[in-house]
Design a protein around this motif. Structure first.
Motif, PDB file in Angstrom:
ATOM      1  N   VAL A  22     119.269  18.889   5.312  1.00 55.47           N
ATOM      2  CA  VAL A  22     118.353  18.270   6.268  1.00 55.47           C
ATOM      3  C   VAL A  22     118.662  18.908   7.610  1.00 55.47           C
ATOM      4  N   ARG A  23     117.635  19.569   8.176  1.00 59.86           N
ATOM      5  CA  ARG A  23     117.838  20.286   9.437  1.00 59.86           C
ATOM      6  C   ARG A  23     116.609  20.105  10.318  1.00 59.86           C
ATOM      7  N   PRO A  24     116.753  20.356  11.620  1.00 57.57           N
ATOM      8  CA  PRO A  24     115.570  20.283  12.490  1.00 57.57           C
ATOM      9  C   PRO A  24     114.494  21.256  12.001  1.00 57.57           C
ATOM     10  N   VAL A  25     113.240  20.860  12.145  1.00 58.59           N
ATOM     11  CA  VAL A  25     112.147  21.753  11.744  1.00 58.59           C
ATOM     12  C   VAL A  25     112.097  22.973  12.651  1.00 58.59           C
ATOM     13  N   GLU A  26     111.507  24.040  12.109  1.00 65.32           N
ATOM     14  CA  GLU A  26     111.294  25.279  12.850  1.00 65.32           C
ATOM     15  C   GLU A  26     109.813  25.629  12.729  1.00 65.32           C
ATOM     16  N   VAL A  27     109.314  26.423  13.642  1.00 66.11           N
ATOM     17  CA  VAL A  27     107.905  26.817  13.620  1.00 66.11           C
ATOM     18  C   VAL A  27     107.543  27.475  12.284  1.00 66.11           C
ATOM     19  N   THR A  28     108.473  28.206  11.700  1.00 67.23           N
ATOM     20  CA  THR A  28     108.200  28.875  10.423  1.00 67.23           C
ATOM     21  C   THR A  28     107.997  27.893   9.269  1.00 67.23           C
ATOM     22  N   ASP A  29     108.299  26.615   9.476  1.00 69.50           N
ATOM     23  CA  ASP A  29     108.100  25.580   8.454  1.00 69.50           C
ATOM     24  C   ASP A  29     106.671  25.052   8.432  1.00 69.50           C
ATOM     25  N   ALA A  30     105.860  25.437   9.406  1.00 72.37           N
ATOM     26  CA  ALA A  30     104.553  24.800   9.619  1.00 72.37           C
ATOM     27  C   ALA A  30     103.634  24.840   8.407  1.00 72.37           C
ATOM     28  N   LYS A  31     103.575  25.940   7.699  1.00 75.39           N
ATOM     29  CA  LYS A  31     102.661  26.040   6.551  1.00 75.39           C
ATOM     30  C   LYS A  31     103.023  25.000   5.489  1.00 75.39           C
ATOM     31  N   THR A  32     104.286  24.915   5.144  1.00 75.43           N
ATOM     32  CA  THR A  32     104.720  23.962   4.120  1.00 75.43           C
ATOM     33  C   THR A  32     104.609  22.528   4.620  1.00 75.43           C
ATOM     34  N   VAL A  33     104.948  22.280   5.868  1.00 75.37           N
ATOM     35  CA  VAL A  33     104.800  20.949   6.450  1.00 75.37           C
ATOM     36  C   VAL A  33     103.340  20.507   6.363  1.00 75.37           C
ATOM     37  N   THR A  34     102.436  21.406   6.686  1.00 79.51           N
ATOM     38  CA  THR A  34     101.006  21.092   6.597  1.00 79.51           C
ATOM     39  C   THR A  34     100.625  20.723   5.170  1.00 79.51           C
ATOM     40  N   GLU A  35     101.116  21.467   4.192  1.00 83.21           N
ATOM     41  CA  GLU A  35     100.824  21.176   2.787  1.00 83.21           C
ATOM     42  C   GLU A  35     101.333  19.793   2.383  1.00 83.21           C
ATOM     43  N   VAL A  36     102.506  19.410   2.859  1.00 85.01           N
ATOM     44  CA  VAL A  36     103.061  18.084   2.552  1.00 85.01           C
ATOM     45  C   VAL A  36     102.185  16.994   3.172  1.00 85.01           C
ATOM     46  N   PHE A  37     101.771  17.185   4.426  1.00 84.32           N
ATOM     47  CA  PHE A  37     101.035  16.132   5.126  1.00 84.32           C
ATOM     48  C   PHE A  37      99.577  15.992   4.697  1.00 84.32           C
ATOM     49  N   VAL A  38      98.986  17.018   4.095  1.00 87.07           N
ATOM     50  CA  VAL A  38      97.602  16.892   3.632  1.00 87.07           C
ATOM     51  C   VAL A  38      97.523  16.430   2.175  1.00 87.07           C
ATOM     52  N   ASP A  39      98.643  16.306   1.512  1.00 83.11           N
ATOM     53  CA  ASP A  39      98.677  15.829   0.135  1.00 83.11           C
ATOM     54  C   ASP A  39      98.026  14.447   0.021  1.00 83.11           C
ATOM     55  N   LYS A  40      97.330  14.227  -1.057  1.00 85.87           N
ATOM     56  CA  LYS A  40      96.578  12.988  -1.280  1.00 85.87           C
ATOM     57  C   LYS A  40      97.454  11.724  -1.174  1.00 85.87           C
ATOM     58  N   GLN A  41      98.627  11.739  -1.803  1.00 87.73           N
ATOM     59  CA  GLN A  41      99.515  10.559  -1.750  1.00 87.73           C
ATOM     60  C   GLN A  41     100.084  10.352  -0.350  1.00 87.73           C
ATOM     61  N   THR A  42     100.450  11.432   0.319  1.00 87.33           N
ATOM     62  CA  THR A  42     100.935  11.314   1.694  1.00 87.33           C
ATOM     63  C   THR A  42      99.845  10.710   2.561  1.00 87.33           C
ATOM     64  N   GLN A  43      98.626  11.206   2.420  1.00 88.16           N
ATOM     65  CA  GLN A  43      97.500  10.694   3.198  1.00 88.16           C
ATOM     66  C   GLN A  43      97.210   9.226   2.868  1.00 88.16           C
ATOM     67  N   ARG A  44      97.481   8.810   1.643  1.00 84.78           N
ATOM     68  CA  ARG A  44      97.241   7.415   1.263  1.00 84.78           C
ATOM     69  C   ARG A  44      98.149   6.455   2.024  1.00 84.78           C
ATOM     70  N   TRP A  45      99.405   6.844   2.214  1.00 88.80           N
ATOM     71  CA  TRP A  45     100.394   5.914   2.765  1.00 88.80           C
ATOM     72  C   TRP A  45     100.788   6.170   4.214  1.00 88.80           C
ATOM     73  N   LEU A  46     100.478   7.336   4.748  1.00 86.51           N
ATOM     74  CA  LEU A  46     100.857   7.647   6.125  1.00 86.51           C
ATOM     75  C   LEU A  46      99.604   7.987   6.928  1.00 86.51           C
ATOM     76  N   PRO A  47      99.541   7.573   8.183  1.00 82.67           N
ATOM     77  CA  PRO A  47      98.319   7.745   8.977  1.00 82.67           C
ATOM     78  C   PRO A  47      98.178   9.102   9.658  1.00 82.67           C
ATOM     79  N   PHE A  48      98.539  10.179   8.956  1.00 81.43           N
ATOM     80  CA  PHE A  48      98.304  11.506   9.514  1.00 81.43           C
ATOM     81  C   PHE A  48      96.806  11.782   9.496  1.00 81.43           C
ATOM     82  N   PRO A  49      96.309  12.541  10.460  1.00 75.65           N
ATOM     83  CA  PRO A  49      94.870  12.843  10.470  1.00 75.65           C
ATOM     84  C   PRO A  49      94.441  13.502   9.155  1.00 75.65           C
ATOM     85  N   ARG A  50      93.284  13.091   8.641  1.00 74.49           N
ATOM     86  CA  ARG A  50      92.773  13.676   7.394  1.00 74.49           C
ATOM     87  C   ARG A  50      92.562  15.176   7.544  1.00 74.49           C
TER      88      ARG A  50
END
Length: 190
Positions: A22-50
């Motif tokens: 577990v480490r602080p995020v880096e700009v190079t993590d953005a693509k994978t972070v985006t994939e995690v946050f747009v996932d259907k289950q993540t979107q169901r339970w967390l209020p990230f923008p669709r």
């Protein structure tokens, strides 16, 4: 004398277990972070923008993380699987109260990594580091009722269920109650 209150900067930390780092995020993590946050289950339970996209992912991994850290409000972390160095999830701390020494941890895990205990392991490692190494006295998790996977994370990470905050949160489907779970320093023994 003025009533100046010093802002505490959130501690920069990296913690590891046999399976995750577990480490602080880096700009190079953005693509994978985006994939995690747009996932259907993540979107169901967390209020990230669709419409969470690459621009939001870059901001979450850079400006947003830096602002949260510098203001003392919390931080954003990457959960990296040690066996292949793949980013498999995110943790973030928020609602930090420096007087009470309390912060809340939230998490989102990549779909293909769920169900293997990675979230619980990462949450537990972060919570223990905050309690034992950084002076926090209480770490909270808030879970929408019905989110059984998140409830299992709280239980496996050693958190104690405390009660229900009625109408305290929101997801895309509307207002929700939130279960409060906590881990306190006393839970860790001596």
């Amino acid at each position: 004398m003025t009533g100046h209150v010093a802002v505490r900067r959130f501690p920069s930390l990296t913690v590891s277990t046999p399976r995750v780092l577990v480490r602080p995020v880096e700009v190079t993590d953005a693509k994978t972070v985006t994939e995690v946050f747009v996932d259907k289950q993540t979107q169901r339970w967390l209020p990230f923008p669709r419409e969470f996209g690459q621009i939001e992912g870059v901001a979450w991994c850079s400006e947003s993380a830096q602002e949260r850290r510098d203001s003392g409000a919390g931080d954003h972390y990457a959960v990296v699987r040690r066996e292949d160095e793949r980013l498999v999830g995110c943790l973030w701390t928020k609602r930090t109260d420096w007087v009470a020494k309390v912060t809340e941890v939230s998490y989102a895990i990549a779909p293909d990594t769920r169900g293997f205990g990675v979230a619980a392991e990462a949450v537990d490692a972060l919570a223990i580091a905050l309690l034992l190494e950084h002076g926090f006295q209480r770490i909270e998790l808030r879970v929408a009722p019905g989110n059984t996977a998140s409830r299992r994370v709280a239980e496996k990470a050693g958190f104690t269920y405390e009660g229900l905050l009625r109408n305290a949160g929101h997801v895309h489907s509307g207002r929700v109650d939130l279960e409060v779970w906590s881990l306190v320093k006393a839970d860790l023994g001596s």
